[in-house]
Write a protein that holds these residues in place. Structure first.
Motif, PDB file in Angstrom:
ATOM      1  N   ARG A 118      -9.893  39.448  93.630  1.00  0.00           N
ATOM      2  CA  ARG A 118     -10.040  39.380  95.088  1.00  0.00           C
ATOM      3  C   ARG A 118      -9.078  40.396  95.693  1.00  0.00           C
ATOM      4  O   ARG A 118      -7.896  40.431  95.330  1.00  0.00           O
ATOM      5  N   THR A 174     -18.299  37.646  96.613  1.00  0.00           N
ATOM      6  CA  THR A 174     -18.156  37.039  97.930  1.00  0.00           C
ATOM      7  C   THR A 174     -17.420  38.013  98.848  1.00  0.00           C
ATOM      8  O   THR A 174     -16.692  38.904  98.383  1.00  0.00           O
ATOM      9  N   ASP A 176     -15.206  37.720 102.818  1.00  0.00           N
ATOM     10  CA  ASP A 176     -14.841  37.088 104.080  1.00  0.00           C
ATOM     11  C   ASP A 176     -15.008  38.151 105.149  1.00  0.00           C
ATOM     12  O   ASP A 176     -14.551  39.288 104.977  1.00  0.00           O
ATOM     13  N   CYS A 186     -17.542  33.246 105.421  1.00  0.00           N
ATOM     14  CA  CYS A 186     -17.647  33.620 104.016  1.00  0.00           C
ATOM     15  C   CYS A 186     -19.120  33.866 103.725  1.00  0.00           C
ATOM     16  O   CYS A 186     -19.987  33.124 104.205  1.00  0.00           O
ATOM     17  N   SER A 188     -21.912  34.877 100.522  1.00  0.00           N
ATOM     18  CA  SER A 188     -22.130  34.997  99.075  1.00  0.00           C
ATOM     19  C   SER A 188     -23.592  34.718  98.800  1.00  0.00           C
ATOM     20  O   SER A 188     -24.398  34.536  99.721  1.00  0.00           O
ATOM     21  N   GLU A 191     -23.983  31.202 100.409  1.00  0.00           N
ATOM     22  CA  GLU A 191     -23.516  30.902 101.753  1.00  0.00           C
ATOM     23  C   GLU A 191     -23.739  32.127 102.640  1.00  0.00           C
ATOM     24  O   GLU A 191     -23.319  33.226 102.286  1.00  0.00           O
ATOM     25  N   GLU A 193     -26.409  33.808 103.113  1.00  0.00           N
ATOM     26  CA  GLU A 193     -27.015  34.729 102.147  1.00  0.00           C
ATOM     27  C   GLU A 193     -27.577  35.989 102.792  1.00  0.00           C
ATOM     28  O   GLU A 193     -27.543  37.069 102.188  1.00  0.00           O
ATOM     29  N   PHE A 196     -24.725  38.334 103.351  1.00  0.00           N
ATOM     30  CA  PHE A 196     -24.259  38.879 102.070  1.00  0.00           C
ATOM     31  C   PHE A 196     -25.203  39.963 101.572  1.00  0.00           C
ATOM     32  O   PHE A 196     -24.769  40.998 101.073  1.00  0.00           O
TER      33      PHE A 196
END
Length: 465
Positions: A118, A174, A176, A186, A188, A191, A193, A196
């Motif tokens: 990260r 992922t 943020d 967030c 990913s 989540e 989607e 992301f």
């Protein structure tokens, strides 16, 4: 439907109490013209741009980014976002608005068990590589070590490892991200989607990413890599060989071809290689390459992965003025090679270059609509880079790049959003996002309907004004 573009005001119209209140809400520094560190903070990689933001927010946390976004939105300020400052068309810095500077955000945490890392958006490639290589790990991450991870990732992210492990976005797990309304989300595969999907190739159009999580792979610490240099007289033979060789090797091998002028003034063609697999297998795979022509120097050997990652740094130094044109080549035709060689024989600056980078393997095994980055066919990244030192020579050297581009554009298909330059308009933006453009507009409408984030390869929303 009409495009709604907010009108930016100037920070010059704000009173000192408003600015002081903003300063008080930041953990990081807020810089203004005339202050000691201001001129250093506004400098970016491309020396062609000398812009002067009214304010520079040097963010040290996601909370600072939220404060900066909310302040700019409330005050109606134009916003530029700087990660590593490597934006070719100078989007990292603006005139008269708020520069949100993420470069102080340097946090990196490697999880060697999960093989993930990260990292915050101010991290440079060399910093990420240093931390991950301490555990014998790496991910696809560019070819110039002072590039920032943020802009590189959001535009797709090429690198020496892409044939084996895909683009940087193919290893992104992922993010943020701070939205235009100040929310921190967030995103990913599980989540948010749609968001992301969009940030994997859609650039900075949707928000400011404050944290990236990547998948890592076992690499090195020693790889087989380096450069083989040939005199320009052998360029036709070398590039013809490169066309067939670069696309017909194992995924572990990446090969870049470059036409440039050596430091001692000699026009050369170079093949730069990275083999990330077994060293013994790499030596066998490189055999045909090492039998090619009569090289000036063969500098390929065992080396630390981080050394290869910085090998091209000296050719693309911070602060030099530059102008670039780029497209993807489905074929390296003989006529194209001849045209390139004719134009590079008349290169206007000794610092300019032409690059070819083979995209094959894992990059091409991802569907074109799986991420926002659509260019998934086997192809060569073709990059014309004009570079110079004297600001008065800008037109001369950019004209050389445009001339070569006009002679070769018909051979190209598509473009990378990170390589669009100052004079590339909406037509080239659509080319860069290809078949995914309409879906990106819909996601822009959802997350940034006022086009707050518009200093980028901009996807304009299509909402009612």
């Amino acid at each position: 439907m009409s495009q709604h573009r907010p009108t930016a005001s100037s920070a010059a119209s704000m009173d000192e109490s408003t600015i002081a209140a903003f300063r008080g809400h930041l953990r990081g520094e807020l810089q203004q013209p005339g202050e000691e560190a201001y001129d250093t903070a506004r400098k970016i990689w491309n020396g062609m741009f000398d812009r002067r933001p009214a304010l520079i927010a040097r963010c040290v946390s996601a909370a600072d980014v939220i404060q900066a976004v909310n302040f700019a939105r409330t005050q109606g300020l134009l916003v530029s976002v700087r990660g590593g400052g490597h934006s070719l068309p100078g989007h990292s810095v603006c005139d008269g608005g708020l520069m949100i500077d993420l470069s102080p955000m340097k946090g990196i945490r490697v999880d060697p068990v999960r093989q993930t890392v990260r990292a915050e958006p101010g991290v440079l490639l060399r910093e990420l590589d240093r931390e991950t290589q301490a555990f014998g790990l790496a991910t696809t991450c560019g070819v110039v070590s002072d590039t920032g991870i943020a802009g590189l990732t959001l535009g797709g992210g090429q690198g020496w490892l892409m044939g084996k492990y895909g683009l940087t976005i193919d290893n992104l797990l992922t993010v943020d991200i701070v939205l235009a309304d100040g929310r921190l989300l967030c995103a990913s595969e599980c989540e948010n989607e749609d968001l992301f999907w969009a940030v994997r190739g859609g650039g900075g159009n949707f928000g400011i990413v404050t944290s990236f999580e990547y998948r890592l792979h076992r690499v090195g610490p020693t790889i087989l890599g380096g450069m083989i240099l040939y005199p320009r007289e052998q360029a036709q033979e070398v590039l013809s060989f490169y066309r067939d060789y670069s696309m017909n090797t194992p995924d572990e091998l990446s090969v870049v071809a470059a036409l440039f002028t050596s430091p001692d003034g000699l026009p050369v063609v170079a093949l730069v290689v990275c083999w990330s697999g077994s060293l013994a297998e790499g030596e066998a795979c490189l055999g045909p390459l090492r039998q090619l022509g009569t090289p000036l120097a063969d500098l390929v050997g065992e080396m630390p992965y981080c050394q290869l990652q910085s090998m091209l740094d000296a050719a693309l130094p911070p602060g030099m003025a530059r102008y670039s044109k780029m497209g993807y080549l489905p074929h390296l035709e003989e006529q194209l090679i001849k045209t390139v060689l004719d134009h590079t024989a008349e290169m206007s600056s000794p610092y300019s270059m032409v690059l070819f980078n083979a995209m094959k393997g894992a990059v091409t095994r991802v569907a074109a609509d799986a991420t926002a980055f659509p260019h998934r066919n086997p192809q060569w990244h073709f990059d014309i880079v004009a570079q110079w030192l004297d600001a008065a020579e800008q037109e001369q050297h950019s004209a050389w790049a445009r001339g070569l581009w006009h002679a070769t554009e018909r051979y190209t298909r598509g473009a990378g959003s990170n390589w669009l330059d100052v004079d590339d308009g909406e037509d080239r933006v659509r080319v860069a996002y290809g078949q995914n453009y309409a879906r990106l507009v819909a996601i822009k409408n959802k997350y940034d309907p006022t086009n707050f984030f518009r200093l980028n390869a901009n996807i304009a929303p299509s909402v009612e004004a």
